[in-house]
Design a protein around this motif. Structure first.
Motif, short mmCIF file in Angstrom:
data_model
loop_
_atom_site.label_atom_id
_atom_site.label_comp_id
_atom_site.label_asym_id
_atom_site.label_seq_id
_atom_site.Cartn_x
_atom_site.Cartn_y
_atom_site.Cartn_z
N THR A 123 -19.66 -14.99 -4.74
CA THR A 123 -20.23 -14.60 -3.48
C THR A 123 -21.42 -13.64 -3.90
N SER A 124 -22.17 -13.12 -2.92
CA SER A 124 -23.23 -12.35 -3.02
C SER A 124 -22.97 -11.05 -3.82
N GLU A 125 -24.05 -10.39 -4.32
CA GLU A 125 -24.14 -9.21 -5.19
C GLU A 125 -23.56 -8.09 -4.07
N LYS A 126 -24.02 -8.25 -3.04
CA LYS A 126 -23.43 -7.24 -1.94
C LYS A 126 -21.96 -7.21 -1.74
N HIS A 127 -21.37 -8.39 -1.43
CA HIS A 127 -20.11 -8.61 -1.26
C HIS A 127 -19.44 -8.37 -2.41
N TYR A 128 -19.95 -8.96 -3.47
CA TYR A 128 -19.14 -8.42 -4.79
C TYR A 128 -18.82 -6.98 -5.03
N LEU A 129 -19.95 -6.16 -4.71
CA LEU A 129 -19.82 -4.79 -4.87
C LEU A 129 -18.70 -4.07 -3.86
N GLN A 130 -18.50 -4.84 -2.82
CA GLN A 130 -17.74 -4.22 -2.09
C GLN A 130 -16.26 -4.77 -2.22
N ARG A 131 -16.08 -5.62 -3.18
CA ARG A 131 -14.75 -6.37 -3.11
C ARG A 131 -13.34 -5.46 -3.44
N ARG A 132 -12.38 -5.75 -2.82
CA ARG A 132 -11.05 -5.18 -2.89
C ARG A 132 -9.96 -6.00 -3.81
N ILE A 133 -10.58 -6.48 -4.91
CA ILE A 133 -9.78 -7.43 -5.80
C ILE A 133 -10.11 -6.99 -7.13
N LEU A 134 -9.32 -6.93 -8.27
CA LEU A 134 -9.43 -6.84 -9.43
C LEU A 134 -10.01 -8.14 -9.98
N SER A 135 -11.28 -7.93 -10.71
CA SER A 135 -11.68 -9.31 -11.17
C SER A 135 -12.56 -9.39 -12.41
N GLU A 136 -12.90 -10.34 -13.29
CA GLU A 136 -13.75 -10.61 -14.37
C GLU A 136 -14.93 -11.10 -13.86
N LEU A 137 -15.99 -10.26 -14.37
CA LEU A 137 -17.34 -10.94 -14.13
C LEU A 137 -17.87 -11.98 -14.92
N LEU A 138 -18.03 -13.33 -14.58
CA LEU A 138 -18.20 -14.33 -15.24
C LEU A 138 -19.82 -14.81 -15.30
N ASP A 139 -20.48 -14.46 -14.35
CA ASP A 139 -21.73 -15.03 -14.22
C ASP A 139 -22.69 -14.52 -13.15
N VAL A 140 -24.10 -14.20 -13.32
CA VAL A 140 -24.65 -13.67 -12.22
C VAL A 140 -25.99 -14.88 -12.28
N SER A 141 -26.12 -15.59 -11.22
CA SER A 141 -26.92 -16.77 -11.30
C SER A 141 -28.31 -16.45 -10.85
N ASP A 142 -29.08 -17.21 -10.99
CA ASP A 142 -30.45 -17.06 -10.46
C ASP A 142 -30.45 -17.60 -8.88
N THR A 194 -27.62 -23.13 0.59
CA THR A 194 -28.20 -24.36 0.96
C THR A 194 -27.40 -25.35 0.49
N GLY A 195 -27.55 -26.56 0.68
CA GLY A 195 -26.91 -27.89 0.35
C GLY A 195 -26.91 -27.96 -1.14
N LYS A 196 -28.40 -27.84 -1.62
CA LYS A 196 -28.77 -28.02 -2.94
C LYS A 196 -27.97 -26.92 -3.75
N GLY A 197 -28.19 -25.94 -3.31
CA GLY A 197 -27.30 -24.61 -3.76
C GLY A 197 -25.95 -24.86 -3.80
N LEU A 198 -25.28 -25.44 -3.18
CA LEU A 198 -23.98 -25.80 -3.38
C LEU A 198 -23.65 -26.86 -4.51
N GLY A 199 -24.57 -27.81 -4.28
CA GLY A 199 -24.35 -28.87 -5.44
C GLY A 199 -24.62 -28.12 -6.83
N ARG A 200 -25.45 -27.25 -7.13
CA ARG A 200 -25.50 -26.63 -8.26
C ARG A 200 -24.49 -25.62 -8.65
N TRP A 201 -23.87 -25.10 -7.59
CA TRP A 201 -22.60 -24.24 -7.80
C TRP A 201 -21.21 -25.00 -8.19
#
Length: 339
Positions: A75-94, A120-127
């Motif tokens: 998810t985006s940085e904004k919504h990650y900071l607003q999360r209401r779930i315990l999580s382990e950060l794995l990657d912050v992409s370009d 974008t579609g290309k972004g989804l492919g990279r994801w």
């Protein structure tokens, strides 16, 4: 096989809606809740913003995205900071979005959150490729309204389509619109002359498919928006035509006017590039013209939401029955299955 069985057998699945509030997010949540525990590592994201508690357009309540322990999510940085779930950060992409960079994490508990991943579609492919390197065996994409691009076979291997009362309050019209889209999604794959060369072409453009198996590009710069300036005949003397960009009613009508007839093939890159109306498809069929796709999608099922935000409630049994008569894929009312 059930819907869940089909999904587990896939590597990437997009869930897309024909209209806003047709139950796309409920469909994704149903899939997540019912995936067999431990059988496959799952990663999930959205091409839009999904998981809001309130619809930004109608003001009605909406289901949040539900995650299970161990799932990867982006998810985006904004919504990650607003999360209401315990999580382990794995990657912050370009990969950048309007809401910040795309953040990937592993859910350490059950919970809900907002998803706003690659835009974008290309972004989804990279994801998808990135999630595979993190061990994901199944990637799930929540496609945004009017963003069928996430279901392009160039991005995801399979798709689930959601439809419902929000598309039309009339069952016959709802079935007609849904069947039209399903027909495009499941159009026959093109494998004729010039296939390999077409597959390697990038960007927009139109190519004539010659009777000797070669392909010839129509004058450079030609598109559906510049038809009036093109004097070349697009059909007479050719076996077909390949449209790598948008295929529209206007372009099809020009091809028919130029002499396309029985056995002529119009080839689109994939169904997300096709913007033709049901009446246009009927004109092609009457002329004996075949619509084919360079890349085809695997539609697993159509899911139905018989309730619209403005209070219209359709008879679920009648709706599902009418769709099953017209569609070659399973039809599910997941709201009824969950009750």
């Amino acid at each position: 096989m059930t819907l869940i069985d089909d999904i587990v057998e896939s590597r990437s699945v997009s869930v897309v809606g024909l209209e806003k509030n047709t139950g796309k997010t409920e469909c994704l949540n149903y899939i997540i809740r019912n995936l067999p525990a431990g059988r496959v590592k799952v990663a999930v994201t959205s091409i839009g913003v999904d998981g809001e508690t309130t619809d930004s357009v109608t003001g009605t309540s909406k289901p949040e995205i539900f995650l299970r322990e161990g799932m990867l999510f982006s998810t985006s940085e904004k919504h990650y900071l607003q999360r209401r779930i315990l999580s382990e950060l794995l990657d912050v992409s370009d990969e950048s979005t309007a809401l910040g960079r795309v953040v990937t994490a592993r859910a350490l508990d059950y919970g809900n959150l907002l998803l706003s991943g690659p835009s974008t579609g290309k972004g989804l492919g990279r994801w998808i490729r990135k999630m595979e390197t993190l061990g994901a065996g199944l990637t799930l994409i929540d496609g945004a309204i009017s963003r069928l691009s996430s279901a392009s076979p160039a991005i995801s291997e399979a798709m689930v389509l959601s439809t419902g009362a929000a598309l039309s309050a009339n069952i016959a019209e709802l079935v007609r619109k849904t069947a039209h889209t399903v027909g495009l999604i499941m159009a026959e794959k093109y494998s004729g002359p010039g296939y390999e060369r077409m597959s390697g072409l990038e960007g927009g453009g139109i190519w004539n498919i010659c009777t000797d198996g070669s392909i010839r590009q129509v004058p450079s710069g030609m598109s559906a928006l510049s038809l009036a300036s093109v004097k070349d005949n697009l059909a007479r003397g050719f076996a077909g035509i390949y449209v790598s960009g948008a295929l529209t009613d206007r372009l099809v009508d020009r091809i028919i006017a130029d002499g396309a007839g029985d056995g002529f093939e119009i080839v689109a890159r994939d169904f997300t590039k096709v913007f033709v109306s049901p009446s246009c498809v009927a004109r092609m069929e009457r002329a004996g013209i075949m619509l084919k796709m360079l890349m085809t999608s695997r539609l697993l099922a159509v899911c139905v939401n018989p309730v619209s935000p403005n209070g219209i409630i359709l008879d679920s049994s009648r709706l599902c029955g009418a769709l099953e008569e017209k569609l070659p894929v399973p039809v599910y009312d997941l709201f009824r299955l969950d009750s």
